[in-house]
Structures are given as C-alpha cells and as structure tokens.
Design an enzyme around this catalytic site. Structure first.
Site, PDB file in Angstrom:
ATOM      1  N   ASP A 160      22.420 -21.552  -3.293  1.00 34.45           N
ATOM      2  CA  ASP A 160      21.999 -22.195  -2.779  1.00 34.45           C
ATOM      3  C   ASP A 160      20.000 -21.840  -3.521  1.00 34.45           C
ATOM      4  O   ASP A 160      19.786 -20.442  -3.216  1.00 34.45           O
ATOM      5  CB  ASP A 160      21.650 -23.684  -2.405  1.00 34.45           C
ATOM      6  N   TYR A 194      30.464 -15.614   5.199  1.00 31.51           N
ATOM      7  CA  TYR A 194      28.752 -15.747   5.430  1.00 31.51           C
ATOM      8  C   TYR A 194      28.049 -15.370   6.805  1.00 31.51           C
ATOM      9  O   TYR A 194      28.647 -15.352   8.346  1.00 31.51           O
ATOM     10  CB  TYR A 194      28.404 -17.824   4.911  1.00 31.51           C
TER      11      TYR A 194
END
Length: 251
Positions: free
Chosen positions: A52, A113
């Site tokens: 994003d 992540y």
C-alpha cells in the site's frame, strides 16, 4: 521471451503503493518507466506483494519478460541508472534469469514482513516516516505472548480491511514474533499470503496489549469475534516493510 526475476528495494513514502494507479505515481510506474528508457519496451511487471501507499520494501520480488536476451547485470545497472536520473526512491538490488514458469506472485511459498514501532518519549527525526512513533512504554514480552494466539489457521475477518477482495478470510500464520530492540519494538510476521491490512491490524491490536489496554484474552476475543469492529486501531503504513519472499528452488 526471456523472463527475469528482480529483487527490489524502495522507500514507499512518495508513492501511492506498488500497483500502477491513475491517481498518482506508483513504484510499478517508476520501474516500468525506467525499463522503457532502457530497452524501449512497454512492459508490465508482476510483484510478490502489492504494498500500500507508504509501505516500504527491502526485498520485493518482481518478474518481467523482455524481448531481448540481456545479461542480468546489464539489466540491473541500466534500470538503476534510469531510476537515479528520475530521482526515484527505488533500487534494483539483484536481477537473475529465471524460467518461464516462475511467477513472482503465484510461485511464492512465504512472505515476510517487519513492522517497526519507535517507542520513546521524543519524536522521530532521522526515522520520520520509517517507523510508527508510540510514546507510552510498550511491554514487548506481553505483546509477544499475546501474539501466539494468532498463530496457525484462523478466520482473520477481524484483522482484514472491509474492502479486502480476498475470497476467503482464512489464512495460516506461520510466524508472529515481537521483540524489543533498544528504542524499537519490532514485529516480524510470516505467512504464504496475507489479507489486506492484516499485518497493520496485528500491529495496532498488539499495541493495545503493549500499553496495557488489552490482555491476551482480549486479543483472542477480537480474533474469535470475526468482526472488523473488534480490531484495534490499524497501525500506519510507514512502519511496515516487506523484507523477504521465499520460493521453491529450482523455480
């Protein structure tokens, strides 16, 4: 057509995200424009993770098909040169020839992540837009213990964005560790795939545990509610980094 696997690093701050969009400049745009200047081709890149706006990457993986059989080092250096000239915050770390069956997205076995929380009273300066600033002291051990409740296969409806387009909210979480590293609290998470905003939802909810507003049982109840309204706050994008993607080898 020769297929190439690229490992890419980028600062997500100035971009609307990975994916090409009409409303702003995306990381995908930046790299595709650099390729156009290098080889004169209009290309479409495919990435392992569609990060994003504001999300960073230290090891995004991309594949691209070229008409000419260029040397991998030539591709890396030429594309990087055009990225530098365009003042992009993107770097091609590595390029290698791969098989026609390799797909950066669908061949991935695991994605990794990192979420960084800067946990001190003083605001961020050097790491501004590189970590989430939380002033109140966090109990990283309590966060880590609570995070164990999320491991394994679950319906993660509570922790996915309402606009998430995944067909199913069920995912298998392989790793979710929280540790303190000086003034930072770091959350590392691994799974084959994730729901939209899932990692940031974990970070925001575990922060509630860290400051003492939630217990591990509260986190468990939020998971079992299968209701987006039960989630803690969604942590901001700039603390999130895509740090690795695993593939079976050979591809």
């Amino acid at each position: 057509m020769p297929r190439y696997k690229l490992t890419v690093e980028y600062d997500g701050t100035p971009y609307v995200g990975w994916q090409r969009q009409e409303n702003g400049h995306a990381v995908q745009n930046a790299i595709e424009l650099a390729f156009k200047k290098f080889c004169g081709e209009d290309l479409t890149l495919s990435a392992a993770g569609r990060t994003d706006a504001g999300v960073h990457a230290t090891a995004q993986v991309v594949h691209v098909d070229l008409t000419k059989d260029w040397g991998a080092g030539k591709v890396r250096d030429a594309v990087n040169a055009h990225l530098v000239m365009a003042d992009e915050r993107v770097s091609i770390l590595n390029v290698e020839r791969t098989t026609d069956t390799f797909d950066a997205r669908f061949s991935a076995r695991a994605r990794h992540y990192l979420y960084r929380i800067h946990n001190r009273r003083a605001p961020l300066a050097v790491d501004y837009q590189r970590a989430w600033w939380v002033q109140k002291r966090l109990d990283a051990e309590a966060m880590h213990e609570a995070a164990k409740r999320l491991l394994g296969e679950h319906d993660f409806t509570t922790f996915r964005a309402t606009q998430c387009q995944a067909k199913s909210p069920v995912k298998t979480l392989d790793r979710l560790d929280v540790i303190r590293n000086g003034d930072y609290v770091e959350m590392r998470v691994s799974a084959r795939s994730f729901l939209h905003n899932q990692v940031r939802s974990f970070a925001g909810s575990l922060m509630e545990v860290g400051v003492g507003r939630w217990t591990a049982d509260d986190l468990q109840a939020a998971l079992e509610a299968k209701d987006r309204k039960a989630c803690g706050q969604v942590a901001p994008p700039y603390g999130l980094y895509l740090i690795g993607v695993d593939y079976a080898f050979p591809y």
